[in-house]
Design a protein around this motif. Structure first.
Motif, short mmCIF file in Angstrom:
data_model
loop_
_atom_site.label_atom_id
_atom_site.label_comp_id
_atom_site.label_asym_id
_atom_site.label_seq_id
_atom_site.Cartn_x
_atom_site.Cartn_y
_atom_site.Cartn_z
N ARG A 232 0.86 -1.17 0.00
CA ARG A 232 0.00 0.00 0.00
C ARG A 232 0.90 1.22 0.00
N ARG A 233 0.42 2.27 -0.60
CA ARG A 233 1.16 3.53 -0.56
C ARG A 233 0.84 4.26 0.73
N TYR A 234 1.76 5.09 1.16
CA TYR A 234 1.57 5.89 2.36
C TYR A 234 0.27 6.69 2.26
N LEU B 188 -3.11 5.05 3.26
CA LEU B 188 -3.44 4.73 4.66
C LEU B 188 -4.35 5.80 5.26
N ARG C 122 -1.48 6.63 9.24
CA ARG C 122 -0.39 7.57 8.97
C ARG C 122 -0.62 8.88 9.71
N ARG D 185 1.68 12.94 10.36
CA ARG D 185 2.83 13.75 9.96
C ARG D 185 3.10 14.79 11.03
N ARG E 24 7.07 12.12 7.93
CA ARG E 24 5.91 11.25 7.83
C ARG E 24 6.13 10.00 8.67
N ILE F 1 4.28 6.17 10.16
CA ILE F 1 3.26 5.13 10.07
C ILE F 1 3.08 4.59 11.48
#
Length: 68
Positions: free
Chosen positions: A12-14, A17, A53, A55, A60, A62
Motif C-alpha cells: 500500500r502507498r503511504y 493509509l 499515517r 505527519r 511522515r 506510520i
C-alpha cells in the motif's frame, strides 16, 4: 532444515493509509501533546485501525497498533 511460516505481503502507498488530517507545514503537531503522545496514538488506533499515517512537520510516520 527449519520450516518457516509463509508470509503475506500487501503493498500500500503511504497516501492510501487512513489517518488524522493535519495542517499545512505543521501536520499533526498541534494534535499531539508530547507528554501524552501514547494517548494520541491509542486514540488514532481506535479511530483509524491498526495501521495509519500521521505527519509532524515534514516527517511522515506510520503508526502500528498491533504487533501482528
Amino acid at each position: 532444515m527449519s520450516a518457516t511460516a509463509p508470509t503475506t505481503t500487501a503493498h500500500r502507498r503511504y497516501a492510501d493509509l487512513p489517518g488524522p488530517r493535519g495542517l499545512p507545514v505543521v501536520g499533526n503537531l498541534l494534535q499531539v501533546d508530547r507528554a501524552r503522545m501514547h494517548q494520541s496514538v491509542e486514540r488514532w488506533v481506535r479511530e483509524y485501525g491498526d495501521l495509519f499515517r500521521f505527519r509532524i512537520g515534514d516527517r511522515r510516520f506510520i503508526g502500528v497498533g498491533s504487533h501482528e
